[in-house]
Design an enzyme around this catalytic site. Structure first.
Site, mmCIF file in Angstrom:
data_model
loop_
_atom_site.group_PDB
_atom_site.id
_atom_site.type_symbol
_atom_site.label_atom_id
_atom_site.label_comp_id
_atom_site.label_asym_id
_atom_site.label_seq_id
_atom_site.Cartn_x
_atom_site.Cartn_y
_atom_site.Cartn_z
ATOM 1 N N PRO A 163 26.713 -33.041 -21.861
ATOM 2 C CA PRO A 163 27.641 -34.113 -21.507
ATOM 3 C C PRO A 163 27.050 -35.477 -21.891
ATOM 4 O O PRO A 163 25.851 -35.702 -21.732
ATOM 5 C CB PRO A 163 27.777 -33.980 -19.989
ATOM 6 C CG PRO A 163 26.557 -33.247 -19.538
ATOM 7 C CD PRO A 163 26.115 -32.392 -20.686
ATOM 8 N N ASP B 151 12.664 -39.525 -22.925
ATOM 9 C CA ASP B 151 13.691 -38.554 -23.311
ATOM 10 C C ASP B 151 13.310 -37.840 -24.613
ATOM 11 O O ASP B 151 13.354 -36.611 -24.689
ATOM 12 C CB ASP B 151 15.056 -39.244 -23.489
ATOM 13 C CG ASP B 151 15.686 -39.633 -22.172
ATOM 14 O OD1 ASP B 151 14.974 -39.634 -21.151
ATOM 15 O OD2 ASP B 151 16.897 -39.938 -22.150
HETATM 16 C C1 MEV Z 1 16.618 -42.440 -18.764
HETATM 17 O O1 MEV Z 1 16.632 -41.033 -18.977
HETATM 18 C C2 MEV Z 1 15.453 -42.831 -17.931
HETATM 19 C C3 MEV Z 1 15.243 -44.326 -17.705
HETATM 20 O O2 MEV Z 1 13.996 -44.454 -17.032
HETATM 21 C C4 MEV Z 1 15.232 -45.101 -18.994
HETATM 22 C C5 MEV Z 1 14.016 -44.815 -19.873
HETATM 23 O O3 MEV Z 1 13.011 -44.272 -19.406
HETATM 24 O O4 MEV Z 1 14.074 -45.180 -21.066
HETATM 25 C C6 MEV Z 1 16.322 -44.896 -16.794
#
Ligand code: MEV
Length: 320
Positions: free
Chosen positions: A96, A147
């Site tokens: 998603p 990520d």
């Molecule tokens: C996004 O998956 C996680 C956050 O900490 C942003 C990042 O680490 O780039 C919100």
């Protein structure tokens, strides 16, 4: 024809604070995947980029400088030392979009893997991750890099921005439910809102990030020791700190409350927040009851996953 896929991810502990140099722990979600297929397109003097699920179809030469997929394809070909044409790259994703599951990084990882395999280069995860990070910057502005790291390695990671990742070994498989609020969450916007709030009250926010960083280090020990009740309590505390940071919302809080009420060991929002997904740590015996409670409380989709240790092949990176 060459195809490759990439997993989704959830952040177990430490989102947002990780953007400010604190550690975070993320884990792969292997059953939801993005896939890229590279195939010859005879006689075409260009590369066709197709994403049928998104209704997207464009030639690489016509894509703008802010198109993250086109940017990534150009970078990957440059890295391969190839000025390719006569190719079709098709992308499909079961992830998603805008739910904190790393859909952009998964699509990018699948593309880099498929292109590098198509041209006979089997790149290691570090190299795939570094290229995907370049596309992440176009998607998200100032990403921490967590990520692309967890998705390229497809293993649990302990991550500090700018440092080599450490893959985490986990005692027994970790049973998690991932529940979707159904609300689109823009990582770029939520990270931007936290940046503004941090600029207005730096001391308060630095204190919250420090508390999260400490919690992440404790969680790392508890993961290794297989102490699920302690991990659950740390998830609850992390959610409370994320509420203070201002990134929860009533729908996320309702799902967290429902999971806890049905016997989850711990629950928290996961990813940027203000929508997207939450996660609940469960025992296998309680999983079905907690899943039902999440659906009753408004979850539009619930995924059950079991997080386990990195494979033997990946273990040269393992630290814990
Ligand atoms: C996004 O998956 C996680 C956050 O900490 C942003 C990042 O680490 O780039 C919100």
């Amino acid at each position: 024809m060459t195809s490759a896929s990439a997993c989704g991810k959830v952040i177990l502990f430490g989102e947002h604070a990780v953007v400010y140099g604190r550690p975070a722990i993320a884990v792969p979600v292997s059953q939801v995947r993005a896939e890229a297929v590279v195939e010859p397109l005879p006689d075409a003097g260009d590369i066709l980029l197709e994403a049928p699920d998104l209704g997207r179809n464009c030639w690489l030469s016509e894509a703008g400088a802010d198109d993250a997929i086109a940017h990534l394809v150009r970078l990957t070909l440059k890295e391969l030392g190839i000025s390719a044409h006569g190719l079709r790259i098709t992308v499909r994703s079961g992830l998603p979009i805008g739910r904190g599951m790393g859909s952009g990084a998964a699509v990018s990882t699948a593309i880099v893997r498929a292109l590098s395999r198509h041209f006979g280069a089997g790149w290691p995860a570090e190299k795939v991750s570094a290229l995907v990070f370049e596309a992440e910057k176009l998607y998200h502005g100032t990403p921490s890099g967590i990520d692309n790291t967890v998705i390229a390695f497809e293993a649990p990671v302990y991550f500090i921005k700018g440092q080599p990742p450490a893959l985490l070994s986990i005692g027994a498989p970790l049973p998690l439910l991932i529940a979707d609020t159904g609300i689109f969450s823009s990582t770029r916007e939520v990270v931007g809102a936290v940046r503004e709030a941090h600029a207005r009250a730096p001391e308060r926010y630095e204190g919250l990030f420090d508390a999260i960083g400490e919690l992440v280090n404790t969680a790392r020990q508890k993961l290794h020791a297989d102490d699920l009740p302690a991990l659950g309590r740390l998830m609850d505390e992390n959610h409370r700190l994320l509420q203070e940071i201002g990134v929860s919302c009533p729908e996320l809080d309702a799902l967290v409350h429902a999971a806890k009420g049905a016997g989850a060991l711990g629950a928290k929002l996961s990813g940027a927040g203000r929508g997207g997904n939450m996660i609940a740590l469960v025992t296998p015996e309680r999983a079905a009851v907690v899943e039902q409670a999440l659906r009753t409380a408004g979850a539009v989709r619930v995924i059950f996953t079991q997080v386990s240790s990195p494979s033997a092949e990946q273990s040269r990176y393992a630290v814990a």
